[in-house]
Design a protein around this motif. Structure first.
Motif, PDB file in Angstrom:
ATOM      1  N   LEU A   1       0.826  -1.444   0.507  1.00 39.20           N
ATOM      2  CA  LEU A   1       0.451  -0.618  -0.047  1.00 39.20           C
ATOM      3  C   LEU A   1       0.590   1.246  -0.249  1.00 39.20           C
ATOM      4  O   LEU A   1       1.061   2.158  -0.945  1.00 39.20           O
ATOM      5  CB  LEU A   1      -1.051   0.075   1.523  1.00 39.20           C
ATOM      6  CG  LEU A   1      -2.172  -0.880   1.379  1.00 39.20           C
ATOM      7  CD1 LEU A   1      -2.830  -0.579   2.285  1.00 39.20           C
ATOM      8  CD2 LEU A   1      -3.026  -0.404   0.224  1.00 39.20           C
ATOM      9  N   ILE A   2       1.524   1.208   0.728  1.00 40.29           N
ATOM     10  CA  ILE A   2       2.523   2.529   0.658  1.00 40.29           C
ATOM     11  C   ILE A   2       2.919   2.530  -0.444  1.00 40.29           C
ATOM     12  O   ILE A   2       3.661   3.887  -0.904  1.00 40.29           O
ATOM     13  CB  ILE A   2       3.929   2.373   1.860  1.00 40.29           C
ATOM     14  CG1 ILE A   2       3.318   2.586   3.638  1.00 40.29           C
ATOM     15  CG2 ILE A   2       4.947   3.269   2.352  1.00 40.29           C
ATOM     16  CD1 ILE A   2       3.809   1.593   4.563  1.00 40.29           C
ATOM     17  N   PHE A   3       3.915   1.428  -1.152  1.00 38.80           N
ATOM     18  CA  PHE A   3       4.794   1.739  -2.766  1.00 38.80           C
ATOM     19  C   PHE A   3       3.495   1.940  -3.390  1.00 38.80           C
ATOM     20  O   PHE A   3       3.955   2.635  -4.147  1.00 38.80           O
ATOM     21  CB  PHE A   3       4.958   0.352  -2.977  1.00 38.80           C
ATOM     22  CG  PHE A   3       5.962   0.169  -4.066  1.00 38.80           C
ATOM     23  CD1 PHE A   3       7.407   0.188  -3.673  1.00 38.80           C
ATOM     24  CD2 PHE A   3       5.804  -0.164  -5.348  1.00 38.80           C
ATOM     25  CE1 PHE A   3       8.581   0.945  -4.582  1.00 38.80           C
ATOM     26  CE2 PHE A   3       6.476  -0.164  -6.021  1.00 38.80           C
ATOM     27  CZ  PHE A   3       7.444   0.222  -6.123  1.00 38.80           C
ATOM     28  N   ILE A   4       1.949   1.943  -3.158  1.00 40.94           N
ATOM     29  CA  ILE A   4       1.336   2.589  -4.353  1.00 40.94           C
ATOM     30  C   ILE A   4       1.945   3.996  -4.014  1.00 40.94           C
ATOM     31  O   ILE A   4       1.461   4.566  -5.414  1.00 40.94           O
ATOM     32  CB  ILE A   4      -0.356   1.620  -4.157  1.00 40.94           C
ATOM     33  CG1 ILE A   4       0.558   0.256  -4.616  1.00 40.94           C
ATOM     34  CG2 ILE A   4      -1.095   2.584  -4.615  1.00 40.94           C
ATOM     35  CD1 ILE A   4      -1.061  -1.393  -4.343  1.00 40.94           C
ATOM     36  N   CYS A   5       1.277   4.061  -2.946  1.00 42.94           N
ATOM     37  CA  CYS A   5       1.410   5.508  -2.530  1.00 42.94           C
ATOM     38  C   CYS A   5       2.463   6.145  -3.155  1.00 42.94           C
ATOM     39  O   CYS A   5       2.382   7.088  -3.762  1.00 42.94           O
ATOM     40  CB  CYS A   5       1.405   5.797  -1.793  1.00 42.94           C
ATOM     41  SG  CYS A   5      -0.690   5.216  -0.806  1.00 42.94           S
ATOM     42  N   MET A   6       4.086   5.894  -2.722  1.00 45.76           N
ATOM     43  CA  MET A   6       4.953   5.802  -3.727  1.00 45.76           C
ATOM     44  C   MET A   6       4.833   6.089  -5.385  1.00 45.76           C
ATOM     45  O   MET A   6       6.001   7.233  -5.218  1.00 45.76           O
ATOM     46  CB  MET A   6       6.537   5.152  -2.878  1.00 45.76           C
ATOM     47  CG  MET A   6       6.469   5.554  -1.808  1.00 45.76           C
ATOM     48  SD  MET A   6       7.617   3.846  -1.048  1.00 45.76           S
ATOM     49  CE  MET A   6       8.829   4.761  -1.315  1.00 45.76           C
ATOM     50  N   LEU A   7       4.608   5.660  -5.505  1.00 45.17           N
ATOM     51  CA  LEU A   7       4.814   4.985  -7.324  1.00 45.17           C
ATOM     52  C   LEU A   7       4.006   6.426  -7.670  1.00 45.17           C
ATOM     53  O   LEU A   7       3.430   6.793  -8.961  1.00 45.17           O
ATOM     54  CB  LEU A   7       3.864   3.957  -7.980  1.00 45.17           C
ATOM     55  CG  LEU A   7       4.485   2.928  -7.308  1.00 45.17           C
ATOM     56  CD1 LEU A   7       3.866   1.832  -7.680  1.00 45.17           C
ATOM     57  CD2 LEU A   7       6.239   2.687  -8.510  1.00 45.17           C
ATOM     58  N   ALA A   8       2.764   6.793  -7.192  1.00 49.23           N
ATOM     59  CA  ALA A   8       2.240   8.226  -7.166  1.00 49.23           C
ATOM     60  C   ALA A   8       1.275   8.474  -8.658  1.00 49.23           C
ATOM     61  O   ALA A   8       0.895   9.433  -9.574  1.00 49.23           O
ATOM     62  CB  ALA A   8       3.111   9.690  -6.789  1.00 49.23           C
ATOM     63  N   SER A   9       0.444   7.025  -9.045  1.00 46.19           N
ATOM     64  CA  SER A   9      -0.094   7.220 -10.191  1.00 46.19           C
ATOM     65  C   SER A   9      -1.843   6.576  -9.602  1.00 46.19           C
ATOM     66  O   SER A   9      -2.281   6.313  -8.554  1.00 46.19           O
ATOM     67  CB  SER A   9       0.264   5.419 -10.098  1.00 46.19           C
ATOM     68  OG  SER A   9      -0.985   5.197 -12.049  1.00 46.19           O
ATOM     69  N   LYS A  10      -2.394   7.865 -10.391  1.00 45.36           N
ATOM     70  CA  LYS A  10      -3.205   8.387  -9.421  1.00 45.36           C
ATOM     71  C   LYS A  10      -4.601   7.101 -10.248  1.00 45.36           C
ATOM     72  O   LYS A  10      -5.588   6.735  -9.214  1.00 45.36           O
ATOM     73  CB  LYS A  10      -4.459   9.727 -10.635  1.00 45.36           C
ATOM     74  CG  LYS A  10      -4.018  10.691  -9.879  1.00 45.36           C
ATOM     75  CD  LYS A  10      -4.034  12.160 -10.871  1.00 45.36           C
ATOM     76  CE  LYS A  10      -3.575  12.201 -12.296  1.00 45.36           C
ATOM     77  NZ  LYS A  10      -3.452  13.765 -12.516  1.00 45.36           N
ATOM     78  N   ALA A  11      -4.008   6.195 -11.230  1.00 47.37           N
ATOM     79  CA  ALA A  11      -4.979   5.081 -11.409  1.00 47.37           C
ATOM     80  C   ALA A  11      -4.538   4.055 -10.174  1.00 47.37           C
ATOM     81  O   ALA A  11      -5.454   3.028  -9.894  1.00 47.37           O
ATOM     82  CB  ALA A  11      -4.645   4.578 -13.531  1.00 47.37           C
ATOM     83  N   GLY A  12      -3.850   3.746 -10.240  1.00 39.75           N
ATOM     84  CA  GLY A  12      -2.767   3.188  -9.761  1.00 39.75           C
ATOM     85  C   GLY A  12      -3.849   3.385  -7.748  1.00 39.75           C
ATOM     86  O   GLY A  12      -4.191   2.213  -7.491  1.00 39.75           O
ATOM     87  N   PHE A  13      -4.450   4.659  -7.614  1.00 37.29           N
ATOM     88  CA  PHE A  13      -4.715   5.096  -6.472  1.00 37.29           C
ATOM     89  C   PHE A  13      -6.169   4.013  -6.583  1.00 37.29           C
ATOM     90  O   PHE A  13      -6.708   3.254  -5.259  1.00 37.29           O
ATOM     91  CB  PHE A  13      -4.568   6.442  -5.992  1.00 37.29           C
ATOM     92  CG  PHE A  13      -3.524   7.074  -5.836  1.00 37.29           C
ATOM     93  CD1 PHE A  13      -2.511   6.131  -5.298  1.00 37.29           C
ATOM     94  CD2 PHE A  13      -3.111   8.721  -6.154  1.00 37.29           C
ATOM     95  CE1 PHE A  13      -1.372   7.167  -5.349  1.00 37.29           C
ATOM     96  CE2 PHE A  13      -1.879   8.861  -6.034  1.00 37.29           C
ATOM     97  CZ  PHE A  13      -0.928   8.515  -4.862  1.00 37.29           C
ATOM     98  N   ILE A  14      -6.881   4.695  -7.741  1.00 34.95           N
ATOM     99  CA  ILE A  14      -7.816   3.869  -7.625  1.00 34.95           C
ATOM    100  C   ILE A  14      -7.911   1.963  -8.106  1.00 34.95           C
ATOM    101  O   ILE A  14      -8.622   2.087  -7.114  1.00 34.95           O
ATOM    102  CB  ILE A  14      -8.803   4.219  -8.451  1.00 34.95           C
ATOM    103  CG1 ILE A  14      -9.060   6.122  -8.966  1.00 34.95           C
ATOM    104  CG2 ILE A  14      -9.969   3.361  -9.412  1.00 34.95           C
ATOM    105  CD1 ILE A  14      -8.930   6.029 -10.005  1.00 34.95           C
TER     106      ILE A  14
END
Length: 393
Positions: free
Chosen positions: A180-193
């Motif tokens: 979860l933290i890594f997804i936030c580090m990636l900073a992809s808006k589609a990734g957040f969704i």
């Protein structure tokens, strides 16, 4: 299983493992001398139909070399249906092993990416190596985040059956936290969704299995809270979310004299969607295999969107991309594939398959997800795995 492990970790090795799987399937077919085609394999048949569209599109392409190059890139549309024809049903134990291997591949990628990001940040005194494209190394942030979102759901789904990484509950939950933290580090808006989709689906699964709304809500609130805190604390993520909010609020349409070139990701998507839609209306049968890029660039230039033209942007929507290249039939085949996969997932109560379909469907709306190997191999491989699996997951 090697394919499942290397999809998120080392994509350059994936083709080699696919070749080995093809050789194995040919050997197995030579022993049995029978095909394994069933009604539930219709999604694979549709993928083969999409491959045929690419071949037919060469006939009216004006860039023949580009067309053949694209056909080579899209071989997954052919390979995985053929594997589905030659290989027998995948047993439940093998299905789980494939999913666990995929999770381990995602975790290995997180460790590799963070380690390399820390090394380069120290070497160049630049902490941007710990966010967005530089953090993803060889994977675009959207694809990496999608893989991780699916891995998170697999972990939370298996936890409802007391199945954990190295047979310890805390290891699975720490893995979920790290991803979860890594997804936030990636900073992809589609990734957040994508992460939110997996969390909300996991909440429903937990409620259904544990019969406790409090337990399900606690899990979801903790996961969403971790994401929210991470986004707020990470500058790149906070900035991208802030920019997205500003873009969404800026709904006024400028006059012809006031119009400026699009530069933000949200504005650029409006440009690419408009151009791809225009191509679809002008060419109901599509512009032909290999011609989409040049035709889209022409549209950008006509609209004075030189920034989009210079970057040679694709449609940033898989449905519009398919429509621009192969017309309405291309869109219909892609929609049919997604509907068949959804129906099969619901009918067989395969919740992991449903999560995969929803994640891919969401990405299809914002990215030309199947135009690169990172998306196409991921999609084709797991369609093959889920369609061929004998039981629910």
């Amino acid at each position: 299983m090697a394919i499942a492990f290397t999809i998120p970790l080392a994509k350059k090795f994936v083709p080699g493992f696919i070749v080995l799987l093809c050789l194995y399937s040919i050997y197995f077919f030579a022993l049995e001398r029978r095909f394994h085609l069933q009604k539930k394999h219709s999604a694979l048949v549709i993928l083969f139909g999409i491959f045929l569209l690419h071949l037919l599109g060469i006939a009216y392409s004006t860039h023949t070399s580009d067309a053949w190059n694209e056909v080579g890139i899209k071989m997954s549309y052919l390979v995985f249906p053929l594997l589905g024809l030659l290989i027998p049903t995948i047993k439940q134990s093998d299905n789980k092993s494939i999913l666990w291997t995929f999770v381990w591949g995602c975790l290995a990628f997180v460790v590799l990416a963070v380690s390399y990001g820390l090394y380069r940040s120290h070497q160049f005194q630049d902490y941007s190596y710990l966010s967005y494209e530089k953090l993803g190394i060889f994977l675009h942030p959207t694809y990496a985040a999608t893989y991780l979102a699916m891995a998170i759901f697999i972990l939370l789904r298996f936890a409802t059956h007391s199945e954990y990484l190295i047979k310890r509950a805390w290891t699975s939950y720490i893995a979920v936290l790290a991803m979860l933290i890594f997804i936030c580090m990636l900073a992809s808006k589609a990734g957040f969704i994508a992460a939110l989709i997996s969390i909300l689906m996991a909440m429903w699964v937990w409620f259904k299995n544990f019969k406790s709304i409090a337990r399900a809500l606690t899990m979801a609130v903790l996961c969403i809270g971790i994401m929210a805190a991470s986004i707020k604390l990470l500058p790149a993520s906070a900035q991208r979310v802030s920019n997205a909010i500003v873009d969404a609020q800026n709904t006024s349409v400028p006059s012809a004299n006031e119009k400026q070139e699009a530069h933000s990701s949200t504005e650029l998507r409006m440009v690419t969607w408009s151009a791809a839609g225009a191509l679809l209306l002008e060419h109901p049968l599509g512009v032909g295999t290999g011609d989409t890029e040049s035709e889209l660039i022409n549209k950008y230039v006509q609209a004075n969107e030189n920034y989009a033209a210079e970057r040679k942007l694709n449609a940033h929507n898989q449905f519009l991309q398919a429509g621009a290249e192969h017309g309405w039939l291309g869109i219909l085949l892609l929609i049919a594939c997604m509907l068949v996969l959804t129906y099969n997932a619901l009918k067989r109560q395969n919740i992991v398959m449903l999560n995969f379909v929803l994640l891919c469907g969401m990405n299809f709306l914002f990215e030309s997800f199947l135009e690169v190997q990172a998306g196409l191999v991921f999609f084709g491989f797991f369609v093959f795995v889920f369609v061929k699996s004998e039981q629910n997951t």
